[in-house]
Design a protein around this motif. Structure first.
Motif, PDB file in Angstrom:
ATOM      1  N   THR A 132     -21.160  -1.935 -26.530  1.00 47.64           N
ATOM      2  CA  THR A 132     -22.628  -1.932 -26.516  1.00 47.64           C
ATOM      3  C   THR A 132     -23.182  -2.947 -27.509  1.00 47.64           C
ATOM      4  O   THR A 132     -24.066  -3.756 -27.185  1.00 47.64           O
ATOM      5  CB  THR A 132     -23.166  -0.534 -26.842  1.00 47.64           C
ATOM      6  N   LYS A 133     -22.657  -2.924 -28.735  1.00 48.33           N
ATOM      7  CA  LYS A 133     -23.129  -3.856 -29.759  1.00 48.33           C
ATOM      8  C   LYS A 133     -22.808  -5.307 -29.395  1.00 48.33           C
ATOM      9  O   LYS A 133     -23.575  -6.226 -29.712  1.00 48.33           O
ATOM     10  CB  LYS A 133     -22.505  -3.503 -31.102  1.00 48.33           C
ATOM     11  N   THR A 134     -21.680  -5.489 -28.731  1.00 51.20           N
ATOM     12  CA  THR A 134     -21.303  -6.850 -28.329  1.00 51.20           C
ATOM     13  C   THR A 134     -22.336  -7.439 -27.375  1.00 51.20           C
ATOM     14  O   THR A 134     -22.804  -8.574 -27.551  1.00 51.20           O
ATOM     15  CB  THR A 134     -19.913  -6.849 -27.666  1.00 51.20           C
ATOM     16  N   PHE A 135     -22.714  -6.673 -26.372  1.00 52.81           N
ATOM     17  CA  PHE A 135     -23.697  -7.175 -25.402  1.00 52.81           C
ATOM     18  C   PHE A 135     -25.081  -7.297 -26.022  1.00 52.81           C
ATOM     19  O   PHE A 135     -25.849  -8.211 -25.681  1.00 52.81           O
ATOM     20  CB  PHE A 135     -23.731  -6.262 -24.178  1.00 52.81           C
ATOM     21  N   GLU A 136     -25.414  -6.372 -26.914  1.00 56.54           N
ATOM     22  CA  GLU A 136     -26.694  -6.491 -27.611  1.00 56.54           C
ATOM     23  C   GLU A 136     -26.722  -7.757 -28.455  1.00 56.54           C
ATOM     24  O   GLU A 136     -27.778  -8.397 -28.591  1.00 56.54           O
ATOM     25  CB  GLU A 136     -26.922  -5.261 -28.483  1.00 56.54           C
ATOM     26  N   LEU A 154     -28.774  -8.885 -24.663  1.00 58.78           N
ATOM     27  CA  LEU A 154     -29.025  -8.047 -23.494  1.00 58.78           C
ATOM     28  C   LEU A 154     -29.649  -6.727 -23.907  1.00 58.78           C
ATOM     29  O   LEU A 154     -29.408  -6.213 -25.002  1.00 58.78           O
ATOM     30  CB  LEU A 154     -27.722  -7.737 -22.734  1.00 58.78           C
ATOM     31  N   LYS A 155     -30.463  -6.172 -23.041  1.00 54.41           N
ATOM     32  CA  LYS A 155     -30.945  -4.809 -23.173  1.00 54.41           C
ATOM     33  C   LYS A 155     -29.852  -3.915 -22.606  1.00 54.41           C
ATOM     34  O   LYS A 155     -29.483  -4.015 -21.429  1.00 54.41           O
ATOM     35  CB  LYS A 155     -32.248  -4.630 -22.397  1.00 54.41           C
ATOM     36  N   VAL A 156     -29.309  -3.015 -23.448  1.00 55.48           N
ATOM     37  CA  VAL A 156     -28.136  -2.231 -23.034  1.00 55.48           C
ATOM     38  C   VAL A 156     -28.444  -0.741 -23.079  1.00 55.48           C
ATOM     39  O   VAL A 156     -28.978  -0.228 -24.081  1.00 55.48           O
ATOM     40  CB  VAL A 156     -26.917  -2.533 -23.933  1.00 55.48           C
ATOM     41  N   LEU A 157     -28.111  -0.045 -22.000  1.00 52.63           N
ATOM     42  CA  LEU A 157     -28.155   1.410 -21.960  1.00 52.63           C
ATOM     43  C   LEU A 157     -26.747   1.924 -21.730  1.00 52.63           C
ATOM     44  O   LEU A 157     -26.052   1.487 -20.800  1.00 52.63           O
ATOM     45  CB  LEU A 157     -29.086   1.905 -20.843  1.00 52.63           C
ATOM     46  N   THR A 158     -26.299   2.840 -22.594  1.00 53.34           N
ATOM     47  CA  THR A 158     -24.961   3.418 -22.493  1.00 53.34           C
ATOM     48  C   THR A 158     -25.067   4.872 -22.047  1.00 53.34           C
ATOM     49  O   THR A 158     -25.868   5.637 -22.596  1.00 53.34           O
ATOM     50  CB  THR A 158     -24.232   3.332 -23.847  1.00 53.34           C
ATOM     51  N   THR A 159     -24.270   5.233 -21.057  1.00 56.00           N
ATOM     52  CA  THR A 159     -24.372   6.579 -20.507  1.00 56.00           C
ATOM     53  C   THR A 159     -22.996   7.103 -20.132  1.00 56.00           C
ATOM     54  O   THR A 159     -21.998   6.355 -20.135  1.00 56.00           O
ATOM     55  CB  THR A 159     -25.278   6.583 -19.257  1.00 56.00           C
ATOM     56  N   ALA A 167     -30.031  -7.494 -18.724  1.00 51.74           N
ATOM     57  CA  ALA A 167     -29.793  -6.100 -19.081  1.00 51.74           C
ATOM     58  C   ALA A 167     -28.448  -5.645 -18.543  1.00 51.74           C
ATOM     59  O   ALA A 167     -27.877  -6.256 -17.632  1.00 51.74           O
ATOM     60  CB  ALA A 167     -30.913  -5.211 -18.542  1.00 51.74           C
ATOM     61  N   ALA A 168     -27.937  -4.571 -19.125  1.00 46.18           N
ATOM     62  CA  ALA A 168     -26.647  -4.035 -18.689  1.00 46.18           C
ATOM     63  C   ALA A 168     -26.617  -2.530 -18.876  1.00 46.18           C
ATOM     64  O   ALA A 168     -27.276  -1.984 -19.774  1.00 46.18           O
ATOM     65  CB  ALA A 168     -25.504  -4.678 -19.477  1.00 46.18           C
TER      66      ALA A 168
END
Length: 411
Positions: free
Chosen positions: A23-27, A31-36, A57-58
């Protein structure tokens, strides 16, 4: 959308890649990242709304492997076909016994590493310093994990970089008194041809173990199963005898093992063929069953299937013989004379039909195979073909030296 299973074949990434956060890598890339959690459908649906974001976004969907299957949930054992034991009520299972082999099975890919350990156990500290074992992020999948556990001093863990890892191993084995051991899946052999060629030209000492050779039990569109193993133009049955024989030989050696566990081949008296006083002799073919009606030639995980079919033929009064070919790319002249005087020859293998054992021997050793061409091309009596149709799928019937091939599909 990125789906992460939290596992690799070498274990849990959070344990051996501490600090890494997808998540931090893509941020970090903006990128706007949502983890679920991938198994929570409501949360996953909500996260997908990120597609309305004005910009890149991802969605990172985390899930365990094989959810809902008690035996393997949360483990990497769901990366291929689920074992029958885990998938079906054991009371519903039907035991499939093959004539001429044991109910007990063993994994040659694991026996390979166990045998390397047996050799390393006998070495002094100074002698062991002349051996290196390089892994390609696969550990237990190719059997090398037990070497890491018992002899970490010679073990080098590597990533998914087979070409680089092989080059490191070959570079170590460049010295005449040093030896490298390299292992990966058979399908990856194809992308290493140039490195293998350079290793051969420089007389590097490398014992290469390519597991997941052939297609016994299952096939996964050659994701890691190999059917083009002859691209290495080399080959070597009993895994213990083979490894003990070739580990400290010079130059490149290739050992192939199946993904599936296979039963042990039995002699007529019920003892195991590849135990006791058995000794592997490079370039020598082995007679498993004598025959007068013709011979089946096979190797690897197709050997026990072939033995079952041959013994069924014996029960029906057809005296078919079986030959094991543990060294794949060399003609055994004495055996050539034997099969050349028999009514027919049938090759059973699970390699690519364009680069397999039969095709390679016919083209690469044409002069030798011409000795039996006439007898083979005139030997196909209808009753012989009928009795051999009980062989399993993925078999190939070829006329020696003629290049004519027929696919056999068995329901």
């Amino acid at each position: 959308m990125i789906m992460t299973s939290l596992w690799s074949l070498a274990g849990h990434p959070s344990r051996y890649l501490k600090g890494y956060d997808l998540t931090k890598t893509f941020e970090g890339y903006g990128l706007k990242v949502l983890t679920t959690q991938g198994e929570d459908i409501d949360c996953l649906r909500a996260a997908i709304s990120v597609v309305t974001h004005n910009g890149p976004a991802a969605v990172i969907s985390k899930h365990v492997m094989a959810p809902g299957i008690p035996d393997i949930e949360g483990t990497p054992h769901g990366h291929d076909v689920i074992s029958v034991k885990s998938a079906i009520n054991p009371q519903l299972l039907l035991t499939n016994m093959y004539l001429g082999s044991t109910k007990e099975v063993g994994a040659n890919r694991a026996i390979f590493a166990d045998t390397v350990n047996l050799v390393l156990d006998k070495l002094s500290k100074e002698e062991a310093a002349k051996v290196t074992v390089n892994d390609s992020y696969l550990e237990g999948s190719t059997g090398l994990k037990v070497i890491y556990q018992r002899h970490p001093e010679v073990f080098v863990p590597g990533g998914f970089m087979e070409r680089s890892n092989f080059s490191v191993t070959a570079g170590f084995g460049f010295d005449a008194d040093k030896f490298g051991v390299f292992s990966t899946f058979s399908a990856f052999l194809e992308m290493m041809i140039s490195e293998i060629t350079m290793g051969r030209l420089n007389n590097c000492n490398v014992l290469c173990h390519f597991s997941h050779a052939g297609v016994d039990e299952m096939a996964d569109n050659t994701c890691h199963f190999g059917i083009n193993n002859f691209f290495a133009d080399n080959g070597l049955s009993d895994m213990v005898a083979v490894v003990q024989c070739v580990l400290f030989e010079c130059d490149l050696r290739f050992v192939f093992s199946a993904r599936s566990k296979v039963p042990y081949i039995l002699k007529e008296d019920g003892t195991r063929y590849f135990e006791g006083g058995y000794g592997f002799v490079p370039a020598k073919d082995e007679t498993i069953v004598e025959g007068t009606a013709g011979y089946v030639i096979s190797f690897g995980e197709m050997l026990y299937h072939s033995l079952d079919a041959v013994l069924q033929c014996h029960q029906e009064g057809l005296n078919v013989g079986l030959i094991n070919k543990p060294t794949l790319n060399v003609v055994h002249e004495q055996m050539l004379q034997k099969i050349g005087s028999s009514p027919f020859v049938l090759v059973v293998e699970s390699f690519n039909q364009k680069t397999g054992v039969w095709f390679t021997l016919c083209i690469g050793n044409n002069e030798a195979w011409l000795q039996i061409r006439h007898m083979v091309e005139t030997a196909w009596a209808p009753q012989v073909q009928t009795n051999l149709w009980s062989l399993p799928a993925c078999l190939r019937v070829c006329h020696a030296g003629s290049g004519l091939q027929r696919r056999v599909s068995v329901g």
